[in-house]
Write a protein that holds these residues in place. Structure first.
Motif, PDB file in Angstrom:
ATOM      1  N   THR A   1      -2.175   2.432  -5.297  1.00 19.43           N
ATOM      2  CA  THR A   1      -1.179   2.425  -4.218  1.00 19.43           C
ATOM      3  C   THR A   1      -1.696   1.628  -3.015  1.00 19.43           C
ATOM      4  N   ARG A   2      -0.794   0.863  -2.407  1.00 14.22           N
ATOM      5  CA  ARG A   2      -1.104   0.133  -1.172  1.00 14.22           C
ATOM      6  C   ARG A   2      -0.007   0.452  -0.168  1.00 14.22           C
ATOM      7  N   ASP A   3      -0.378   1.015   0.955  1.00 12.23           N
ATOM      8  CA  ASP A   3       0.612   1.252   1.995  1.00 12.23           C
ATOM      9  C   ASP A   3       0.489   0.169   3.055  1.00 12.23           C
ATOM     10  N   VAL A   4       1.563  -0.007   3.819  1.00 12.19           N
ATOM     11  CA  VAL A   4       1.575  -1.027   4.868  1.00 12.19           C
ATOM     12  C   VAL A   4       2.340  -0.476   6.063  1.00 12.19           C
ATOM     13  N   VAL A   5       1.741  -0.568   7.243  1.00  7.20           N
ATOM     14  CA  VAL A   5       2.399  -0.199   8.495  1.00  7.20           C
ATOM     15  C   VAL A   5       2.042  -1.236   9.550  1.00  7.20           C
ATOM     16  N   PHE A   6       2.819  -1.242  10.619  1.00  7.71           N
ATOM     17  CA  PHE A   6       2.545  -2.114  11.758  1.00  7.71           C
ATOM     18  C   PHE A   6       2.212  -1.262  12.976  1.00  7.71           C
ATOM     19  N   THR A   7       1.275  -1.741  13.780  1.00 10.19           N
ATOM     20  CA  THR A   7       0.954  -1.030  15.013  1.00 10.19           C
ATOM     21  C   THR A   7       2.180  -1.027  15.925  1.00 10.19           C
TER      22      THR A   7
ATOM     23  N   TRP B   1      12.756  -8.297   8.616  1.00 10.51           N
ATOM     24  CA  TRP B   1      12.034  -8.334   7.346  1.00 10.51           C
ATOM     25  C   TRP B   1      11.799  -6.927   6.815  1.00 10.51           C
ATOM     26  N   VAL B   2      11.752  -6.819   5.501  1.00  7.72           N
ATOM     27  CA  VAL B   2      11.213  -5.637   4.832  1.00  7.72           C
ATOM     28  C   VAL B   2       9.949  -6.075   4.108  1.00  7.72           C
ATOM     29  N   TYR B   3       8.818  -5.499   4.495  1.00  8.84           N
ATOM     30  CA  TYR B   3       7.538  -5.773   3.834  1.00  8.84           C
ATOM     31  C   TYR B   3       7.343  -4.752   2.725  1.00  8.84           C
ATOM     32  N   ILE B   4       6.880  -5.210   1.574  1.00  8.06           N
ATOM     33  CA  ILE B   4       6.613  -4.322   0.437  1.00  8.06           C
ATOM     34  C   ILE B   4       5.200  -4.589  -0.059  1.00  8.06           C
ATOM     35  N   ALA B   5       4.413  -3.528  -0.137  1.00  5.95           N
ATOM     36  CA  ALA B   5       3.038  -3.637  -0.621  1.00  5.95           C
ATOM     37  C   ALA B   5       3.003  -3.364  -2.117  1.00  5.95           C
ATOM     38  N   ASN B   6       2.765  -4.431  -2.892  1.00  5.60           N
ATOM     39  CA  ASN B   6       2.464  -4.281  -4.311  1.00  5.60           C
ATOM     40  C   ASN B   6       1.007  -3.868  -4.458  1.00  5.60           C
ATOM     41  N   THR B   7       0.589  -3.606  -5.672  1.00  4.89           N
ATOM     42  CA  THR B   7      -0.816  -3.257  -5.877  1.00  4.89           C
ATOM     43  C   THR B   7      -1.741  -4.416  -5.529  1.00  4.89           C
TER      44      THR B   7
ATOM     45  N   GLY C   1     -14.749   3.535   4.752  1.00  5.61           N
ATOM     46  CA  GLY C   1     -15.257   4.816   4.279  1.00  5.61           C
ATOM     47  C   GLY C   1     -14.182   5.848   4.016  1.00  5.61           C
ATOM     48  N   LEU C   2     -12.902   5.416   3.929  1.00  7.76           N
ATOM     49  CA  LEU C   2     -11.804   6.314   3.557  1.00  7.76           C
ATOM     50  C   LEU C   2     -11.561   6.096   2.064  1.00  7.76           C
ATOM     51  N   ARG C   3     -11.968   7.057   1.244  1.00  3.34           N
ATOM     52  CA  ARG C   3     -11.966   6.807  -0.194  1.00  3.34           C
ATOM     53  C   ARG C   3     -10.613   6.328  -0.705  1.00  3.34           C
ATOM     54  N   ASN C   4      -9.536   6.980  -0.288  1.00  2.00           N
ATOM     55  CA  ASN C   4      -8.216   6.520  -0.707  1.00  2.00           C
ATOM     56  C   ASN C   4      -7.193   6.972   0.321  1.00  2.00           C
ATOM     57  N   CYS C   5      -6.987   6.132   1.324  1.00  2.00           N
ATOM     58  CA  CYS C   5      -5.968   6.391   2.347  1.00  2.00           C
ATOM     59  C   CYS C   5      -4.625   6.007   1.745  1.00  2.00           C
ATOM     60  N   VAL C   6      -3.988   6.953   1.072  1.00  2.00           N
ATOM     61  CA  VAL C   6      -2.753   6.637   0.348  1.00  2.00           C
ATOM     62  C   VAL C   6      -1.593   6.417   1.304  1.00  2.00           C
ATOM     63  N   GLY C   7      -1.385   7.367   2.216  1.00  3.35           N
ATOM     64  CA  GLY C   7      -0.247   7.302   3.120  1.00  3.35           C
ATOM     65  C   GLY C   7      -0.684   6.969   4.531  1.00  3.35           C
TER      66      GLY C   7
ATOM     67  N   SER D   1       1.583  -6.148  16.636  1.00  3.42           N
ATOM     68  CA  SER D   1       0.620  -7.249  16.524  1.00  3.42           C
ATOM     69  C   SER D   1      -0.265  -7.161  15.289  1.00  3.42           C
ATOM     70  N   LYS D   2      -0.374  -5.980  14.697  1.00  3.57           N
ATOM     71  CA  LYS D   2      -1.294  -5.788  13.579  1.00  3.57           C
ATOM     72  C   LYS D   2      -0.563  -5.203  12.379  1.00  3.57           C
ATOM     73  N   MET D   3      -0.858  -5.739  11.205  1.00  6.38           N
ATOM     74  CA  MET D   3      -0.387  -5.177   9.944  1.00  6.38           C
ATOM     75  C   MET D   3      -1.583  -4.506   9.274  1.00  6.38           C
ATOM     76  N   LEU D   4      -1.454  -3.217   8.997  1.00  4.86           N
ATOM     77  CA  LEU D   4      -2.558  -2.425   8.462  1.00  4.86           C
ATOM     78  C   LEU D   4      -2.231  -2.013   7.037  1.00  4.86           C
ATOM     79  N   ILE D   5      -3.130  -2.367   6.115  1.00  3.27           N
ATOM     80  CA  ILE D   5      -2.924  -2.137   4.688  1.00  3.27           C
ATOM     81  C   ILE D   5      -4.045  -1.259   4.161  1.00  3.27           C
ATOM     82  N   SER D   6      -3.678  -0.172   3.493  1.00  5.57           N
ATOM     83  CA  SER D   6      -4.684   0.744   2.937  1.00  5.57           C
ATOM     84  C   SER D   6      -4.996   0.367   1.494  1.00  5.57           C
TER      85      SER D   6
END
Length: 455
Positions: free
Chosen positions: A201-207, A156-162, A254-260, A211-216
């Motif tokens: 912006t919304r970023d997405v990574v996996f641990t 799969w390719v996951y893509i984070a839209n707004t 408390g992370l105002r804008n974790c962009v990347g 097991s975890k999908m993390l979205i900023s």
């Protein structure tokens, strides 16, 4: 003769030695000397800011000094350290932003304003991209891109839209999506009324274990109190989901804008490249790049690093002061730190020097809330055994002219399979390619018509 005239003369000779490639190289600036502006940013210069260096708030210093981006002046070119070469790899995008390397070496690029994800493949003899295809269209300001599961054959390719996360079926080598997107997370906190469009912006990574999908998700405001502003619900957070899209919890807050976002390849820990708050002065509050502790609190909006309470929210949540985590690396205030990556390429003879292995790179989009502009560069984050030293180093500069006009704004950064670096720039709408030549006398620019350094 002026610096610019000298540069043109050197460019005419087809070989250019960058005037700043070795200037102050290896210097570590500390204390008040570590604060900077564009005129002081040169490859090789290191800075180490600490909480002890932070000034008192000075809201009266706050300015709106956002740059009108100009066309790249004739001969202007990014400046890399000595021994590195910078080439123009690809152009023709609407808004090139985050870029990620697929397991087979293809580059997936979010052309956000166009609502597209592009695939770039190969480097020709002329230094240009060999194949450029549109992988997917009809997306809502795509930004984050992640391949799942990890390894050589993701499905799969996951893509984070707004406002959502979708995924496309994928097999290695696909240049175009073979089917419709599947919506995995149907609703994310969306657009905000902030300067420049507002933390969309919304970023997405996996641990590392998958097991975890993390979205900023960035805040909807500069410093609105979530207690009284429901629009800040699940914002200024990293949100945890399962790979199937089930919400689990707020992973960190408390992370105002974790962009990347990026997973440290050595420690497996999540890292964030974060935009802090504005309007407290030229030198407050530093943006930062940090490892992110699960359930950790990073201060916004009530506090900032070192347990400093925001003067606009005095007296609120005193019980949180002792919980505020100090980031690993403080970069200069208002830098607008965007995509982050770690340098962990396959071992190859044409990779960067060994001392870069494990280090981070981050794209600094550039300031708007500072009297004298700063940022507009790519920085290196020195690491030791997976942990930051606290310093950062100017790596790729030159996106601002001598008189302060901005022509380029770095956004994305990724490592190619050959160990080279690719950088997106939504000011000139270009993808730049940085390679190591190993010849310290070589220019950072390859040809006469590409040669003038605009610093």
């Amino acid at each position: 003769m002026s610096l610019r005239s000298k540069c043109f003369a050197l460019a005419a000779a087809a070989v250019l030695i960058s005037p700043f490639a070795t200037a102050q190289s290896g210097t570590v600036l500390t204390g008040q000397d570590a604060f900077t502006d564009y005129s002081k940013e040169h490859p090789g210069v290191r800075r180490h800011l600490t909480v002890a260096d932070l000034p008192e708030p000075k809201p009266d210093e706050s300015v709106d000094n956002g740059p009108p981006v100009i066309a790249r002046p004739e001969g202007a070119w990014p400046v890399a350290p000595a021994g590195f070469k910078v080439e123009m790899y690809a152009q023709g995008f609407t808004e090139p932003r985050l870029i990620r390397t697929a397991p087979n070496g293809d580059l997936f690029l979010a052309d956000s304003k166009a609502g597209q994800v592009k695939v770039l493949r190969g480097v020709g003899a002329d230094g240009k991209v060999v194949t450029s295809e549109t992988f997917a269209t009809g997306l809502d300001h795509p930004f984050g891109i992640a391949f799942y599961p990890s390894g050589p054959n993701p499905k799969w390719v996951y893509i984070a839209n707004t406002t959502s996360v979708v995924r496309f079926a994928y097999k290695v080598g696909d240049l175009k999506a073979t089917g419709a997107p599947e919506t995995i997370v149907p609703t994310l906190p969306g657009y905000a009324q902030l300067r420049g469009g507002g933390h969309w912006t919304r970023d997405v990574v996996f641990t590392k274990d998958g097991s975890k999908m993390l979205i900023s998700v960035g805040s909807a405001s500069n410093v609105d109190d979530p207690d009284t502003h429901p629009g800040e619900f699940h914002r200024a957070d990293v949100l945890e989901f399962t790979p199937a899209g089930k919400f689990v919890k707020v992973y960190a807050y408390g992370l105002r804008n974790c962009v990347g976002e990026a997973i440290n390849p050595i420690t497996g820990q999540l890292w964030c490249s974060t935009n802090e708050r504005d309007r407290l002065g030229n030198n407050l509050v530093p943006d930062y790049i940090t490892s992110v502790k699960e359930d950790g609190f990073y201060g916004w909006p009530w506090y900032y690093m070192g347990g400093h309470q925001d003067p606009r929210l005095i007296g609120t949540h005193p019980e949180l002061k002792s919980k505020v985590l100090t980031p690993d690396v403080l970069v200069n205030p208002h830098f607008a730190s965007l995509e982050l990556t770690f340098y962990a390429p396959p071992v190859r003879s044409d990779s960067f020097p060994a001392e870069y292995n494990g280090d981070g790179f981050a794209a600094e989009h550039g300031s708007w809330n500072r009297a004298k502009r700063s940022g507009y560069e790519v920085i290196r984050i020195p690491m030791k055994d997976g942990h930051a030293t606290g310093e950062y180093e100017d790596f790729l500069t030159g996106f601002v002219t001598d008189d302060g006009k901005v022509w380029g704004r770095p956004v994305g950064v990724t490592v190619g399979h050959d160990g080279s670096l690719f950088v997106t720039d939504d000011g000139s709408r270009t993808v730049w390619h940085v390679t190591y030549t190993g010849n310290k006398a070589n220019a950072s620019v390859p040809a006469a018509d590409q040669g003038t350094q605009s610093r």
